[in-house]
Structure formats: structure tokens, C-alpha cells
Write a protein that holds these residues in place. Sequence first.
Motif: not given
Length: 184
Positions: A113-119
Motif C-alpha cells: 500500500p502506498p506509504a503517503t496515501l491521503w484519506p
Amino acid sequence: MSKVILFNKPFDVLSQFTDRGTEGSPRRTLSDFISVPNVYAAGRLDRDSEGLLLLTGDGKLQHRIADPTNKMSKCYWAQVEGVPSDEALEQLRSGVKLKDGMTRPAKAARMEPPATLWPRTPPIRFRKNVPDSWIKITLTEGRNRQVRRMTAAIGHPTLRLIRYRIGAWTIDGINNGDWVEIEV
């Protein structure tokens, strides 16, 4: 030199500056985020997809970016239902038969899963008994809803779709809903 805007488009935003939809149900558009005059989207990104959208006022550059005959690669992060097998990923790599014909071969791999993912608002639906996973897909064509149709064709419907890269441009360092302007 031409200016290019790299916009990290949020979910539920149209890839145009005006909404010609039904009256009484205003939808968010690019004009809610970008006030730079005389720029237009180079290609599009579906309302229910997120991530990189390029805008420019240079018609030749816009054509070079958006025209599928130029085969500019686009990389997507897709959160899908289930965990695709090696065989399912190989189908993506070989090309998938869709109603409008075979797709070009894509690069496809599982990813963390992308580490810097926004909600995302609203959040995706999670099913208690069905796991989800992320895959990275790189295409050199741009059919309507292509990634979603390809993942569905291999039995793993897309839950969330983020365009990470177009050519050499990425969303790295650009918060969701923000944009940066560069010269090319």
C-alpha cells in the motif's frame, strides 16, 4: 518554454473547469482548485479516480501528452478486491480482451500500500470476508475506464484508483487537492 500544472486530483472532481451536469447537483471541477487562466487538461481522469492530472496552455504539448498514438506511459496504483495471482497479473502483462478489443500489454505487479496515501472521502467500501490488495499498472494507451475494466476482467474489481505518473511527471510531493506549476 511551456508551463505545465501537475495537479493531484481528488476523488469526485471532474477533469474540466465547468460542470454541464444536471442543475441542482453541483459537482466539484478543476475551477474549485486551479485559478490559472488559459490552461486545459491534457487528457482526463475519471471523476471517481484520483491522482495526477496535467494541465497546459500549449496545444502541441497538450496533444503530445494526451494522444494515445504517442504512447506516453501512465502508471496507476489500483486497490483491488482480492489478491491477484501470478496468472492474473500475467493476463494484464499480455493484454486483456475487453468489449472494445484487446488491450496493449501492460506492466503489472503487486505492490505494498502506498506509504503517503491521503484519506479518501468517502472511504472505499471494505468487505469483512474479502481481502484487498494493491497493484501497480503501467499503460501506454488510454481507453475509457481501462484500468477498472482490466482488473474486473481478471476477477479483481478496482476499489480505488490513483494515477501516480504520466511520462516522467509524478504526484510525489504534491498533496491531494494541490498543484505545482513547472516549466518544460
